[in-house]
Every structure is written in structure tokens, then in C-alpha cells.
Write an enzyme that holds these catalytic residues in place. Sequence first.
Site, PDB file in Angstrom:
ATOM      1  N   ARG A  52      -2.526  26.090  -4.285  1.00  0.00           N
ATOM      2  CA  ARG A  52      -3.242  26.498  -3.067  1.00  0.00           C
ATOM      3  C   ARG A  52      -2.282  26.584  -1.887  1.00  0.00           C
ATOM      4  NH1 ARG A  52      -7.625  21.825  -4.173  1.00  0.00           N
ATOM      5  NH2 ARG A  52      -5.669  20.699  -3.977  1.00  0.00           N
ATOM      6  N   LYS A 158     -13.307  24.647   4.359  1.00  0.00           N
ATOM      7  CA  LYS A 158     -12.226  23.970   3.634  1.00  0.00           C
ATOM      8  C   LYS A 158     -11.975  22.670   4.358  1.00  0.00           C
ATOM      9  CE  LYS A 158      -9.138  23.459   0.473  1.00  0.00           C
ATOM     10  NZ  LYS A 158      -9.345  23.620  -0.976  1.00  0.00           N
ATOM     11  N   ARG A 182     -15.851  16.482   1.229  1.00  0.00           N
ATOM     12  CA  ARG A 182     -16.788  17.580   0.975  1.00  0.00           C
ATOM     13  C   ARG A 182     -18.185  17.211   1.455  1.00  0.00           C
ATOM     14  NH1 ARG A 182     -14.019  17.630  -4.077  1.00  0.00           N
ATOM     15  NH2 ARG A 182     -15.761  16.496  -5.041  1.00  0.00           N
ATOM     16  N   SER A 220     -15.085  23.194   0.010  1.00  0.00           N
ATOM     17  CA  SER A 220     -13.967  22.849  -0.864  1.00  0.00           C
ATOM     18  C   SER A 220     -13.071  21.894  -0.093  1.00  0.00           C
ATOM     19  CB  SER A 220     -13.194  24.111  -1.261  1.00  0.00           C
ATOM     20  OG  SER A 220     -12.100  23.802  -2.097  1.00  0.00           O
ATOM     21  N   ARG A 305     -16.646  24.262 -13.826  1.00  0.00           N
ATOM     22  CA  ARG A 305     -16.171  25.593 -13.459  1.00  0.00           C
ATOM     23  C   ARG A 305     -16.184  26.545 -14.654  1.00  0.00           C
ATOM     24  NH1 ARG A 305     -12.397  22.410 -10.188  1.00  0.00           N
ATOM     25  NH2 ARG A 305     -10.835  22.555 -11.865  1.00  0.00           N
ATOM     26  N   GLY A 325     -16.483  23.458  -8.041  1.00  0.00           N
ATOM     27  CA  GLY A 325     -17.278  22.271  -8.324  1.00  0.00           C
ATOM     28  C   GLY A 325     -17.364  21.404  -7.084  1.00  0.00           C
ATOM     29  N   PRO A 332     -29.520  21.945  -4.414  1.00  0.00           N
ATOM     30  CA  PRO A 332     -30.248  20.845  -5.055  1.00  0.00           C
ATOM     31  C   PRO A 332     -29.333  19.987  -5.919  1.00  0.00           C
ATOM     32  CG  PRO A 332     -31.385  22.952  -5.354  1.00  0.00           C
ATOM     33  CD  PRO A 332     -30.036  23.269  -4.805  1.00  0.00           C
TER      34      PRO A 332
END
Length: 345
Positions: A52, A158, A182, A220, A305, A325, A332
Amino acid sequence: MPRLAIHRLSMAHPGDLSALEALIARGEVRAGEIRAVIGKTEGNGGLNDFTRGFFTQTLMLLLASQTGETPAALAARIPCVLSGGTEGALSPHYMVFSVSDEAAAGRGLALGTAFSPVTPAREIGRVAQIEAVVAAVRAAMADAGIARAEDVALVQVKAPAPQAPDPDARSTDAKLLMALSRAAAAVGAGVALGDIPADHATEAALLTDLSLYSNRVSISSGVEVTCNEVVVFGHADGWAEGIVAGVAPMADLLDLAGVQAAFAAAPGEVLGVIAKGEPDKTGAIRGHRHTMLGDTDIDAQRHLRGALGAIVAAVAGDGRVFVSGGAEHQGPPGGGLVCVFARSA
């Protein structure tokens, strides 16, 4: 009048920006008009996923060569939301969101961005992070000209994770701290949208009260960012028509109807897909046991994923799907959400 454009581009490796470079060379994208990038790299999605950061560094160097701005200045104004892990049918790719000015009138899909202040490790997963995200989401809405929370289609954030253990952090468990980041960002975004009551947005509720969630929030987290980077999509006056966003919740990992609902809400040429999912914490899906949470060989998020990616990609007919994920407070419990961007027919 601003017009939003979306280009979904493939990559041969995490530092491959050749497709974007070609678009810029042909004049199809102006580097100075790029407002956000959201993509999937082929790393593991964990703390040691440096794909990343590699992509972000390469992107900012490319844009710096085209705009004359420094990479640091570009990184401070262009959110680069990357999720590691392209298991199964998923394909590494990135979506480039640019905004141009043109003479037109209408009401279309708008984009706004904002950055919170730098979030130190001691604030991750705490009220300070929740409040910082609330403020950043509202700032991004104002940037887009979105006047009402009900006009927001999706908030993408992010969120940061510390690069090294910190004695002041809420937890010494690095994976738990990523989840708390998150969760805090999701709850903060939900409060900003009015989907979560502000008086319920407490530290104690994070990861525990899963009745608190928003169907319009995707988060994320990673070590490559130091603050909460926010991108808001919604409908606003003064934006050109032509692009639509369809968003729908998934009740569980097998909710094919939920996936199809998102695609049905965005008819036309698909420009990009974002999906969030979470292994059900009860250990079962529709009454039958799953083994994602107990597998000591493969991380649960990689299971997630691969499974969710196959379902969404099958509907899309394309493996270039942003599947992430860690869907705490994002849809929900045991489920998630799907957002489809499309050029309207």
C-alpha cells in the site's frame, strides 16, 4: 460546474501506474484534477503489508512530475485509500476519481475530501478519533456541497494504525488496534450521517455494541497513513449528471440479493465496486458453522475477501472489485455493504 469522472485501472504490480500515466499523456485525465484514489493491492492486508505504501509513494511521485507539486503536498490533499489482499478471483486495481469544471446545470454525484489532524497512537480507538472523524466527514460533505446527510451515498475512510508498539495505545495487540481504528472511524462517520446516535458513540461501544452501524460507511486501516483520510460521495446541486452510485447492505456473507440490489440501483456501465464484509462472530452463517475465525493457517480476513470477492465479482463479471474485510460497525453484524459506481445509461 464540477463533473466527476472515474477510471478503473489494472496494475501489473503494486508500483505499476502505467495505465494512469497513459491516460494523462493522452489528455484523458489531468493530473491536477485528481481528487482521490481507491484501490486494491496484492499484499496481505496486515501491519506488514507494504504494498500500500509502495503504491502511494509511486502515485505521488508520478503526480508530482506532472503538476510540479511536491509528493508531500499531494499526499496531504489527495486521499489514497488502499486495501491489501486480492485473494481468489480479485484483481489488483485502482479507481482514480477526478473532478473537472464545465458549463452545465443539474444535480449529480458529488465528491468531497477531508483529512483529520494527525492521530497519535494514544487516540486510536478512543473518543478523540471518533470526534475527529465526525468533523472530517462533515468537512468533506461541505467540500462536495452536500447539504443534507441523507444525500450521502457512501463515506470511505482510510484510518491510521501505529507502525510500532506504543505504550500509550489502547491495546498492545496490533491487530486489535487496527480493528479499533476501523471501528472508531465507522462510528464517527455514522454519527456524522445521523445513522448512529452521538450519545452512543463511546469507547466501550467499539467492537462490542454491533447494533450501532451505518449502511453507508466503508473503512480500511493501515500503517501507511497517520490520520483519517475521508472521501464522501453523495448527490448535490451544481454537479454534472451522468454517474450514479448504488449502495445496499448485505445481511450476511451469502446475501446475493443484497449485492444484486446495489447493482440494480446503479444501472449502466460499471465504473467501480466497493464491498465490505465481516466473518460472522457467532461462528455460523444461516445456522451452519463456518471455520474462518478458527483457522490457524489462514487469517479470517483472507477467507472473507476470497469468499465475498467471488460473490461480488461474479455479479460484476469483473475481478476488479474493492473487497475489504474488517466491517466493524459497517453494515449489519456478520454482513456488510456494497457500493456500485456506474455511468448511467
